[in-house]
Scaffold this motif. Structure first.
Motif, PDB file in Angstrom:
ATOM      1  N   ASP A 113       0.904  -1.192   0.218  1.00 27.82           N
ATOM      2  CA  ASP A 113       0.275  -0.731  -0.046  1.00 27.82           C
ATOM      3  C   ASP A 113       0.377   1.129  -0.009  1.00 27.82           C
ATOM      4  O   ASP A 113       0.423   2.585  -0.720  1.00 27.82           O
ATOM      5  CB  ASP A 113      -0.917   0.108   1.379  1.00 27.82           C
ATOM      6  N   HIS A 114       1.823   0.697   0.611  1.00 29.96           N
ATOM      7  CA  HIS A 114       2.893   2.227   1.034  1.00 29.96           C
ATOM      8  C   HIS A 114       4.008   2.317  -0.449  1.00 29.96           C
ATOM      9  O   HIS A 114       5.020   3.593  -0.183  1.00 29.96           O
ATOM     10  CB  HIS A 114       3.239   2.505   2.391  1.00 29.96           C
ATOM     11  N   LYS A 115       4.277   1.469  -1.144  1.00 28.64           N
ATOM     12  CA  LYS A 115       5.297   1.211  -1.708  1.00 28.64           C
ATOM     13  C   LYS A 115       5.773   2.448  -2.586  1.00 28.64           C
ATOM     14  O   LYS A 115       6.769   3.703  -2.855  1.00 28.64           O
ATOM     15  CB  LYS A 115       5.098   0.097  -2.310  1.00 28.64           C
ATOM     16  N   ASP A 116       4.429   3.275  -3.205  1.00 23.09           N
ATOM     17  CA  ASP A 116       5.168   4.468  -4.410  1.00 23.09           C
ATOM     18  C   ASP A 116       5.342   5.731  -3.704  1.00 23.09           C
ATOM     19  O   ASP A 116       5.990   6.065  -3.718  1.00 23.09           O
ATOM     20  CB  ASP A 116       2.966   4.530  -5.337  1.00 23.09           C
ATOM     21  N   ALA A 117       4.564   5.809  -1.967  1.00 21.09           N
ATOM     22  CA  ALA A 117       4.936   6.696  -1.699  1.00 21.09           C
ATOM     23  C   ALA A 117       6.375   7.252  -1.047  1.00 21.09           C
ATOM     24  O   ALA A 117       7.172   8.262  -0.236  1.00 21.09           O
ATOM     25  CB  ALA A 117       3.394   6.657  -0.543  1.00 21.09           C
ATOM     26  N   MET A 118       6.326   5.457  -1.027  1.00 19.31           N
ATOM     27  CA  MET A 118       7.911   5.850  -0.222  1.00 19.31           C
ATOM     28  C   MET A 118       9.277   6.056  -1.661  1.00 19.31           C
ATOM     29  O   MET A 118       9.750   6.407  -1.097  1.00 19.31           O
ATOM     30  CB  MET A 118       8.280   4.083   0.016  1.00 19.31           C
ATOM     31  N   GLN A 119       8.936   5.678  -2.550  1.00 20.57           N
ATOM     32  CA  GLN A 119       9.644   5.468  -3.103  1.00 20.57           C
ATOM     33  C   GLN A 119       9.750   7.103  -4.128  1.00 20.57           C
ATOM     34  O   GLN A 119      10.504   7.987  -4.213  1.00 20.57           O
ATOM     35  CB  GLN A 119       8.963   5.228  -5.024  1.00 20.57           C
ATOM     36  N   GLU A 120       8.167   7.637  -3.775  1.00 19.17           N
ATOM     37  CA  GLU A 120       8.697   9.703  -4.097  1.00 19.17           C
ATOM     38  C   GLU A 120       9.119  10.578  -3.356  1.00 19.17           C
ATOM     39  O   GLU A 120       9.309  10.894  -3.541  1.00 19.17           O
ATOM     40  CB  GLU A 120       6.996   9.627  -4.128  1.00 19.17           C
ATOM     41  N   ALA A 121       8.972   9.567  -1.526  1.00 14.46           N
ATOM     42  CA  ALA A 121       9.874  10.981  -0.701  1.00 14.46           C
ATOM     43  C   ALA A 121      11.150  10.261  -0.729  1.00 14.46           C
ATOM     44  O   ALA A 121      12.111  10.999  -0.718  1.00 14.46           O
ATOM     45  CB  ALA A 121       9.430   9.801   1.196  1.00 14.46           C
ATOM     46  N   ARG A 122      11.637   8.943  -1.455  1.00 14.61           N
ATOM     47  CA  ARG A 122      13.046   9.088  -1.463  1.00 14.61           C
ATOM     48  C   ARG A 122      13.270   9.564  -2.811  1.00 14.61           C
ATOM     49  O   ARG A 122      14.676  10.443  -2.250  1.00 14.61           O
ATOM     50  CB  ARG A 122      13.247   7.827  -1.875  1.00 14.61           C
ATOM     51  N   ARG A 124      12.571  12.671  -3.516  1.00 13.68           N
ATOM     52  CA  ARG A 124      12.374  13.535  -3.072  1.00 13.68           C
ATOM     53  C   ARG A 124      13.789  14.154  -2.131  1.00 13.68           C
ATOM     54  O   ARG A 124      14.550  15.089  -2.613  1.00 13.68           O
ATOM     55  CB  ARG A 124      11.042  14.194  -2.372  1.00 13.68           C
ATOM     56  N   TRP A 125      14.113  13.272  -0.963  1.00 10.76           N
ATOM     57  CA  TRP A 125      14.988  13.703  -0.671  1.00 10.76           C
ATOM     58  C   TRP A 125      16.456  13.572  -0.985  1.00 10.76           C
ATOM     59  O   TRP A 125      16.842  13.945  -1.068  1.00 10.76           O
ATOM     60  CB  TRP A 125      15.247  12.178   0.811  1.00 10.76           C
ATOM     61  N   ASP A 126      16.194  11.782  -2.145  1.00 13.16           N
ATOM     62  CA  ASP A 126      17.486  12.388  -2.787  1.00 13.16           C
ATOM     63  C   ASP A 126      17.552  13.563  -3.883  1.00 13.16           C
ATOM     64  O   ASP A 126      19.035  14.436  -3.735  1.00 13.16           O
ATOM     65  CB  ASP A 126      17.517  11.411  -3.702  1.00 13.16           C
ATOM     66  N   ALA A 127      16.726  13.657  -4.076  1.00 15.71           N
ATOM     67  CA  ALA A 127      16.909  15.405  -4.771  1.00 15.71           C
ATOM     68  C   ALA A 127      17.441  16.575  -4.396  1.00 15.71           C
ATOM     69  O   ALA A 127      17.982  17.452  -4.555  1.00 15.71           O
ATOM     70  CB  ALA A 127      15.240  15.787  -5.385  1.00 15.71           C
ATOM     71  N   ALA A 128      16.911  17.140  -2.994  1.00 18.72           N
ATOM     72  CA  ALA A 128      17.167  17.611  -1.576  1.00 18.72           C
ATOM     73  C   ALA A 128      18.378  17.931  -1.219  1.00 18.72           C
ATOM     74  O   ALA A 128      18.834  18.816  -0.542  1.00 18.72           O
ATOM     75  CB  ALA A 128      16.494  17.887  -0.908  1.00 18.72           C
ATOM     76  N   HIS A 129      18.507  16.467  -0.993  1.00 22.65           N
ATOM     77  CA  HIS A 129      19.945  16.124  -0.918  1.00 22.65           C
ATOM     78  C   HIS A 129      21.224  15.855  -1.548  1.00 22.65           C
ATOM     79  O   HIS A 129      22.655  14.558  -0.602  1.00 22.65           O
ATOM     80  CB  HIS A 129      19.823  15.143   0.562  1.00 22.65           C
ATOM     81  N   ALA A 130      21.617  16.114  -3.012  1.00 24.75           N
ATOM     82  CA  ALA A 130      22.004  15.884  -4.377  1.00 24.75           C
ATOM     83  C   ALA A 130      23.043  16.357  -3.588  1.00 24.75           C
ATOM     84  O   ALA A 130      24.611  15.805  -4.375  1.00 24.75           O
ATOM     85  CB  ALA A 130      21.387  16.145  -5.552  1.00 24.75           C
ATOM     86  N   ASP A 131      23.657  17.903  -2.867  1.00 25.37           N
ATOM     87  CA  ASP A 131      25.042  17.612  -2.789  1.00 25.37           C
ATOM     88  C   ASP A 131      25.664  17.083  -1.727  1.00 25.37           C
ATOM     89  O   ASP A 131      26.280  17.658  -1.026  1.00 25.37           O
ATOM     90  CB  ASP A 131      24.708  19.659  -2.571  1.00 25.37           C
ATOM     91  N   GLU A 132      25.215  16.029  -1.216  1.00 29.68           N
ATOM     92  CA  GLU A 132      25.540  15.958   0.247  1.00 29.68           C
ATOM     93  C   GLU A 132      26.209  14.726   0.185  1.00 29.68           C
ATOM     94  O   GLU A 132      26.753  13.596   0.839  1.00 29.68           O
ATOM     95  CB  GLU A 132      24.822  15.365   1.237  1.00 29.68           C
ATOM     96  N   THR A 133      25.669  13.873  -1.195  1.00 30.47           N
ATOM     97  CA  THR A 133      26.342  12.488  -1.722  1.00 30.47           C
ATOM     98  C   THR A 133      28.022  13.177  -2.781  1.00 30.47           C
ATOM     99  O   THR A 133      28.105  13.336  -3.018  1.00 30.47           O
ATOM    100  CB  THR A 133      25.560  11.508  -2.103  1.00 30.47           C
TER     101      THR A 133
END
Length: 133
Positions: A113-122, A124-133
């Motif tokens: 039930d939450h697979k898509d929402a978790m993928q979307e959250a990831r 967003r997180w990856d986009a917001a923290h791209a400079d940290e990797t």
């Protein structure tokens, strides 16, 4: 300050506080690669060893043997051996194993039930923290 206030206050040490609720043992058991797959298959009914082996893709005979032994040791699975030639063995969930299989099924439903929402959250997180990797 009174004598009663000089002692160290202990904080709860885990999800169960100071009580050993057994969560570590359960997570260790269901967190391995094969246990959940074997539980899901046995939730469908009694299975012979070879049926389990065919139903769990990629599991070796050795890993299935180790997994079923661990599950039997924990009281989650019952093993019945028949004195035939060749020997026949079948496995079934105990009532405790069935209750764990139900909990695992609910977790699987939740993850579906939450697979898509978790993928979307990831994303967003990856986009917001791209400079940290």
């Amino acid at each position: 300050m009174s004598v009663a206030h000089t002692g160290v206050t202990l904080q709860p040490t885990g999800p169960c506080g100071d009580d050993d609720c057994g969560i570590r043992d359960v997570l260790d058991r269901i967190g391995d690669k094969w246990t959940v797959l074997v539980l899901v298959e046995l939730a469908k009914g009694v299975r012979r060893f070879r049926e389990l082996e065919r139903a769990v893709p990629g599991i070796s005979q050795r890993m299935l043997t180790l997994t079923t032994r661990r599950l039997c040791r924990d009281g989650l699975v019952e093993r019945t051996a028949y004195a035939t030639i060749p020997p026949q063995v079948d496995y079934r969930l105990t009532p405790m194993g069935a209750s764990l299989a139900e909990a695992v099924a609910r977790l699987a439903d939740w993850s579906r039930d939450h697979k898509d929402a978790m993928q979307e959250a990831r994303g967003r997180w990856d986009a917001a923290h791209a400079d940290e990797t």
